[in-house]
Design an enzyme around this catalytic site. Structure first.
Site, short mmCIF file in Angstrom:
data_model
loop_
_atom_site.label_atom_id
_atom_site.label_comp_id
_atom_site.label_asym_id
_atom_site.label_seq_id
_atom_site.Cartn_x
_atom_site.Cartn_y
_atom_site.Cartn_z
N GLY A 216 0.87 -1.37 0.00
CA GLY A 216 -0.07 -0.09 -0.09
C GLY A 216 0.65 1.36 0.09
CE LYS A 217 6.65 0.42 -3.66
NZ LYS A 217 5.91 -0.94 -3.53
CB THR A 218 0.99 3.56 -4.76
OG1 THR A 218 2.16 3.03 -5.34
CG2 THR A 218 0.38 4.56 -5.75
CD GLU A 242 4.10 0.07 -10.06
OE1 GLU A 242 4.41 -1.08 -10.01
OE2 GLU A 242 3.95 0.74 -9.27
CD GLN A 362 8.64 -2.46 -5.35
OE1 GLN A 362 8.43 -3.06 -4.33
NE2 GLN A 362 7.84 -3.05 -6.49
NE ARG A 381 14.66 -4.75 -6.34
CZ ARG A 381 14.00 -4.58 -7.37
NH1 ARG A 381 12.79 -4.71 -7.49
NH2 ARG A 381 14.68 -4.73 -8.69
N GLY A 384 22.98 1.13 -2.08
CA GLY A 384 24.03 2.08 -2.30
C GLY A 384 23.93 3.14 -1.14
CE LYS A 418 19.47 8.93 7.68
NZ LYS A 418 20.26 8.85 6.32
#
Length: 448
Positions: A216-218, A242, A362, A381, A384, A418
């Protein structure tokens, strides 16, 4: 003698305008606040005038009385006082000022000349970039656009800024927050429990909202975007790599109308639904939400588009891993490096635009291999520098997604992993899948 004319040519400035502004503030203390809202020390071309204004600026921050005598005394303490000229020059400023009633006209003259100097400086720097010939044309164009945009935003000066110049803005902001009912330094997400954790969506913040697919992030991002647009009356920019604009609009309509998203998609609507939809459409027509569903957008494209928006309050990006780096990925660049570069550009964009940037991300499948499937920072994901660049990282987790027999059906955890502005921890949110909507629950988790 054209060479001598070039050497003698000065940058644009108005001696009379600068003197009239300073004289007005010295003879009429009511002018000080008006001028402070219009000018900064760097707007004054002549050093002596700039030093006087810096002194008045500092005195104003500490609510000290301002007149010719007090300013001279303060300049003496600061070490910018000349025994032979300063006091007589201050007296001269008060004598030659025709009237303080026109102070804003004088200030406009000073600011106009300062703006011309900033444009000239930017043009010189752009010319130097072109003549060096060390960068691609697209990179030079981007750098040039940033310089011009910085001037438009009033941030053209690149010199180090003394603390005393920053304090008035901080004190004004503290006064505004103390008078506000919610005491939030940033924009409200519409979810009070989340607001308490992250103190709202703050200017120049890069906020990452990450989850596995289907959490449900969108939906949460659209909830936040709609709340900001409705209650702050600011422009919200949504970049969706998307979903189409029609899908986004349908989601927003479902949230506002409280009509099941499935019925909106299939058209199987009841008579009462149409009444709700009409009322919701009226609300949505009043808010300023801009949408772009181009799947090929880069961070530079988004930055350029947002620069042209007036009254921008929030940028939402769905989602990070779908974005391409500027100019496409370089031949020997792996995807992790590309995503790291993109996250850094988004943080710079948030700072340049001075608005919060909410970016979705993601998660890897690593959490699904653990007994406790709640996400962790290491699950990002192609992480970096993502974790390093983000000011706030939030995860969404629903136990009923993995466990059918859980007691917490339609309950989501928003995990603040964070937070540069305060505490980390978890809050519970109610998940209403039929409306693709989140709401605050009364009980909250602690940090354990």
């Amino acid at each position: 003698m054209p060479d001598e004319n070039v050497l003698l040519r000065q940058m644009p400035h108005s001696l009379e305008g600068e003197q009239a502004v300073l004289g007005s503030m010295l003879i009429d203390p009511d002018c000080v606040k008006l001028v402070m809202e219009k000018l900064r020390p760097g707007d004054f071309y002549l050093r002596q005038n700039r030093e006087i204004f810096e002194t008045i600026y500092s005195m104003f921050a500490y609510a000290k009385p301002i007149d010719g005598i007090t300013v001279a005394d303060e300049m003496q303490k600061a070490g910018v006082y000349d025994e032979n000229t300063t006091r007589s020059y201050l007296a001269q400023l008060m004598e030659i000022t025709p009237t303080s009633a026109n102070v804003m006209e004088y200030a406009a003259i000073v600011r106009d000349k300062a703006l011309l100097r900033e444009v000239a400086q930017a043009a010189s720097e752009i010319t130097a970039l072109v003549q060096e010939g060390t960068g691609a044309a697209g990179d030079i164009l981007e750098a040039s656009e940033q310089k011009i945009y910085a001037i438009r935003r009033g941030q053209g000066a690149q010199e180090l800024i003394p603390l005393r110049q920053v304090l008035p803005d901080v004190l004004d902001r503290l006064g505004e927050m103390s008078e506000s009912e919610n005491h939030l330094p940033g924009l409200s997400t519409g979810l009070s429990a989340v607001d308490r954790k992250i103190t709202g969506l703050n200017k120049s913040d890069f906020i990452l909202l990450a989850a596995r697919p289907g959490m449900g992030k969108t939906s949460m991002a659209l909830n936040v975007a709609l709340n900001v647009a409705k209650h702050s009356e600011k422009t919200v920019a949504i970049f969706s790599l998307e979903m189409s604009r029609e899908q986004l609009a349908t989601r927003l309509l479902s949230i506002e109308a409280l009509v099941e998203n499935t019925r909106l998609r299939t058209g199987e609507l009841r008579e009462t639904d149409w009444e709700k939809i009409a009322a919701a459409a009226t609300v949505l027509n009043r808010v300023d939400i801009r949408m772009d569903d181009n799947p090929m957008l880069t961070a530079a494209d988004m930055n350029a588009k947002c620069r042209r928006l007036e009254n921008l309050g929030l940028v939402v990006i769905d989602y990070l891993q779908l974005m391409g780096s500027a100019g496409g990925e370089r031949r020997n660049e792996n995807r992790q490096q590309a995503v790291s570069d993109i996250s850094r550009m988004l943080k710079i964009m948030a700072k340049e635009l001075d608005v919060p940037v909410l970016c979705l991300s993601q998660l890897s499948r690593a959490n699904e291999k653990r007994d406790d499937k709640r996400p962790m920072l290491s699950d990002l994901r192609e992480s970096g520098a993502i974790e390093q660049d983000a000011d706030i990282v939030m995860f969404l987790y629903r136990d009923d997604y993995y466990n059918d027999d859980t007691e917490k059906h339609n309950v989501a955890e928003c995990i603040v992993a964070k937070n540069r502005h305060g505490e980390t921890g978890k809050v519970e949110l109610r998940w209403m899948p039929e409306y693709t909507m989140f709401a605050t629950m009364d009980n909250r988790y602690g940090d354990q």
